[in-house]
Design a protein around this motif. Structure first.
Motif, PDB file in Angstrom:
ATOM      1  N   UNK A 192       2.204  -0.993  10.352  1.00  0.00           N
ATOM      2  CA  UNK A 192       2.787  -0.915   8.912  1.00  0.00           C
ATOM      3  C   UNK A 192       1.370  -0.439   8.312  1.00  0.00           C
ATOM      4  N   UNK A 193       1.604   0.489   7.204  1.00  0.00           N
ATOM      5  CA  UNK A 193       0.486   0.878   6.400  1.00  0.00           C
ATOM      6  C   UNK A 193       0.413   0.044   5.293  1.00  0.00           C
ATOM      7  N   UNK A 194       0.385  -1.264   5.511  1.00  0.00           N
ATOM      8  CA  UNK A 194       0.306  -2.340   4.236  1.00  0.00           C
ATOM      9  C   UNK A 194      -0.688  -3.169   4.544  1.00  0.00           C
ATOM     10  N   UNK A 195      -2.071  -2.906   4.362  1.00  0.00           N
ATOM     11  CA  UNK A 195      -3.290  -3.682   4.969  1.00  0.00           C
ATOM     12  C   UNK A 195      -3.321  -5.060   4.019  1.00  0.00           C
ATOM     13  N   UNK A 196      -3.885  -5.884   4.547  1.00  0.00           N
ATOM     14  CA  UNK A 196      -4.397  -7.048   3.929  1.00  0.00           C
ATOM     15  C   UNK A 196      -5.771  -7.240   4.075  1.00  0.00           C
ATOM     16  N   UNK A 197      -6.634  -7.631   2.941  1.00  0.00           N
ATOM     17  CA  UNK A 197      -7.930  -7.788   3.063  1.00  0.00           C
ATOM     18  C   UNK A 197      -8.173  -9.283   2.434  1.00  0.00           C
ATOM     19  N   UNK A 198      -9.129  -9.924   3.342  1.00  0.00           N
ATOM     20  CA  UNK A 198      -9.568 -11.201   2.895  1.00  0.00           C
ATOM     21  C   UNK A 198     -10.890 -11.324   2.635  1.00  0.00           C
ATOM     22  N   UNK A 199     -11.409 -11.737   1.684  1.00  0.00           N
ATOM     23  CA  UNK A 199     -12.802 -11.641   1.054  1.00  0.00           C
ATOM     24  C   UNK A 199     -13.449 -13.103   1.289  1.00  0.00           C
ATOM     25  N   UNK A 200     -14.512 -12.835   2.212  1.00  0.00           N
ATOM     26  CA  UNK A 200     -15.166 -14.295   2.464  1.00  0.00           C
ATOM     27  C   UNK A 200     -16.269 -14.575   1.746  1.00  0.00           C
ATOM     28  N   UNK A 201     -17.050 -13.764   0.736  1.00  0.00           N
ATOM     29  CA  UNK A 201     -17.813 -13.734   0.094  1.00  0.00           C
ATOM     30  C   UNK A 201     -17.710 -13.486  -1.325  1.00  0.00           C
ATOM     31  N   UNK A 202     -18.366 -14.418  -2.459  1.00  0.00           N
ATOM     32  CA  UNK A 202     -18.280 -14.041  -3.722  1.00  0.00           C
ATOM     33  C   UNK A 202     -19.137 -13.054  -4.272  1.00  0.00           C
ATOM     34  N   UNK A 203     -18.728 -11.998  -4.517  1.00  0.00           N
ATOM     35  CA  UNK A 203     -19.637 -10.662  -5.025  1.00  0.00           C
ATOM     36  C   UNK A 203     -20.600 -11.007  -6.052  1.00  0.00           C
ATOM     37  N   UNK A 204     -20.228 -12.005  -6.977  1.00  0.00           N
ATOM     38  CA  UNK A 204     -21.043 -12.515  -8.297  1.00  0.00           C
ATOM     39  C   UNK A 204     -22.237 -13.109  -7.570  1.00  0.00           C
ATOM     40  N   UNK A 205     -22.341 -13.637  -6.274  1.00  0.00           N
ATOM     41  CA  UNK A 205     -23.617 -14.208  -5.781  1.00  0.00           C
ATOM     42  C   UNK A 205     -24.651 -13.116  -5.416  1.00  0.00           C
ATOM     43  N   UNK A 206     -24.063 -11.792  -5.456  1.00  0.00           N
ATOM     44  CA  UNK A 206     -25.210 -10.886  -5.222  1.00  0.00           C
ATOM     45  C   UNK A 206     -25.782 -10.834  -4.019  1.00  0.00           C
TER      46      UNK A 206
ATOM     47  N   UNK B  15     -18.854 -10.116   3.915  1.00  0.00           N
ATOM     48  CA  UNK B  15     -17.940  -9.775   4.842  1.00  0.00           C
ATOM     49  C   UNK B  15     -16.437 -10.032   4.586  1.00  0.00           C
ATOM     50  N   UNK B  16     -15.615  -9.049   4.958  1.00  0.00           N
ATOM     51  CA  UNK B  16     -14.270  -9.358   4.749  1.00  0.00           C
ATOM     52  C   UNK B  16     -13.382  -9.114   6.066  1.00  0.00           C
ATOM     53  N   UNK B  17     -12.032  -9.771   5.997  1.00  0.00           N
ATOM     54  CA  UNK B  17     -11.294  -9.295   7.445  1.00  0.00           C
ATOM     55  C   UNK B  17     -10.377  -8.561   6.902  1.00  0.00           C
ATOM     56  N   UNK B  18      -9.798  -7.443   7.432  1.00  0.00           N
ATOM     57  CA  UNK B  18      -8.851  -6.464   7.091  1.00  0.00           C
ATOM     58  C   UNK B  18      -8.158  -6.645   8.271  1.00  0.00           C
ATOM     59  N   UNK B  19      -6.779  -6.849   7.681  1.00  0.00           N
ATOM     60  CA  UNK B  19      -5.390  -7.059   8.691  1.00  0.00           C
ATOM     61  C   UNK B  19      -4.527  -5.598   8.605  1.00  0.00           C
ATOM     62  N   UNK B  20      -4.121  -5.025   9.654  1.00  0.00           N
ATOM     63  CA  UNK B  20      -3.019  -4.126   9.619  1.00  0.00           C
ATOM     64  C   UNK B  20      -2.050  -4.580  10.241  1.00  0.00           C
ATOM     65  N   UNK B  21      -0.801  -5.001   9.733  1.00  0.00           N
ATOM     66  CA  UNK B  21       0.282  -5.766  10.321  1.00  0.00           C
ATOM     67  C   UNK B  21       0.973  -4.596  11.411  1.00  0.00           C
ATOM     68  N   UNK B  22       1.593  -5.406  12.469  1.00  0.00           N
ATOM     69  CA  UNK B  22       2.305  -4.563  13.282  1.00  0.00           C
ATOM     70  C   UNK B  22       3.832  -4.168  12.917  1.00  0.00           C
TER      71      UNK B  22
END
Length: 301
Positions: free
Chosen positions: A271-285, A292-299
């Motif tokens: 399915x073209x409905x990705x999920x992105x999980x963000x493992x870092x805080x961008x404000x930390x620079x 790092x992010x984990x990107x999922x594409x559901x079956x």
């Protein structure tokens, strides 16, 4: 026999001339190859104006067919050109990009000259296409997509906001809406139960826009304070393909195209409905390549 041969040759030359001057639409073609998926190339060409001097070069898109064709009208000083981009995945895994270019003001002259000399038209457009290719190569150094494999996103309970945005404005819309989400969490002294994530609910590939839920996992409770600023939901577990992304999160959508290409190559229905999980805080620079992010594409069940 000799007269017949001469007649065939003459007819061939006449047919070639008719095709070249009356039928063949473009005046010059330039090609290059890249390891990037067709979707990454497509988005890069659509946003060409973002990395050129728009004071001297104006670009407008007249036709878009994800992720294979783009037509653009290019104005440089007092000259006008039509660029027809063709994006094709080769059997060797590389993507071939071809620009078929037409001079909208001096077409007959270009038909006469371009087969024989590298005139200003040819040299100028070689430089322009090289700019696109070099920009794509530079872009490829700003992020990494790797480690594609089967996996499961566990989901869970979260507070969230539904958002609609152009894909290229994803990071800006997340940044704009994070205040309400974190404000509710901090005001009510709640603990995060996981990393923030984005789940796409609708993706308009032709328009380059998408709808998504921006989610922060928290402990589920019946006593959560009521609010009109954020919503609550349960995200079910999702089986799918997972990729690791390193780079600025504004560019993480590029991983979608790696996953789509992998699924297509391996005949996996998704399915073209990705999920992105963000493992870092961008404000930390720091160096974005360490984010790092984990990107999922559901079956597609």
């Amino acid at each position: 026999m000799r007269q017949l041969l001469k007649g065939v040759i003459a007819l061939g030359i006449i047919c070639l001339g008719i095709w070249y001057f009356a039928i063949k639409d473009d005046h010059y073609q330039i090609s290059f190859t890249t390891k990037q998926p067709a979707g990454v190339v497509y988005q890069h060409i659509l946003n060409w104006e973002s990395y050129v001097d728009t004071k001297t070069l104006k670009i407008s898109n007249s036709l878009e067919k994800p992720y294979s064709k783009i037509e653009q009208n290019i104005k440089v000083s007092d000259s006008s050109f039509l660029y027809k981009w063709d994006i094709v995945k080769n059997s060797d895994g590389k993507t071939k990009v071809t620009a078929s270019i037409k001079d909208l003001q001096n077409g007959f002259i270009q038909k006469l000259q371009t087969p024989f000399i590298k005139n200003d038209f040819v040299q100028r457009n070689i430089r322009q296409v090289k700019t696109v290719g070099d920009g794509l190569a530079t872009k490829g150094k700003t992020f990494k997509v790797h480690g594609i494999k089967d996996s499961v996103f566990d989901g869970g309970f979260c507070i969230y906001l539904p958002i609609e945005s152009p894909i290229k404005r994803k990071a800006a819309t997340m940044l704009y809406n994070i205040t309400d989400l974190m404000g509710y969490i901090n005001d009510n002294e709640l603990d995060l139960k996981g990393d923030p994530y984005l789940e796409v609910t609708q993706w308009n590939e032709e328009a380059g826009t998408f709808n998504y839920n921006f989610c922060f996992p928290i402990e589920k409770s019946d006593s959560l304070p009521k609010t009109t600023k954020v919503l609550f939901k349960e995200t079910p577990p999702v089986k799918g393909l997972k990729a690791e992304f390193n780079g600025n999160y504004k560019d993480s959508y590029n991983a979608w195209y790696y996953l789509l290409e992998y699924a297509n190559t391996n005949n996996i229905k998704v399915k073209k409905l990705p999920t992105e999980i963000f493992l870092n805080d961008p404000h930390s620079g720091g160096d974005a390549l360490n984010w790092k992010a984990l990107i999922f594409l559901p079956l597609n069940d």
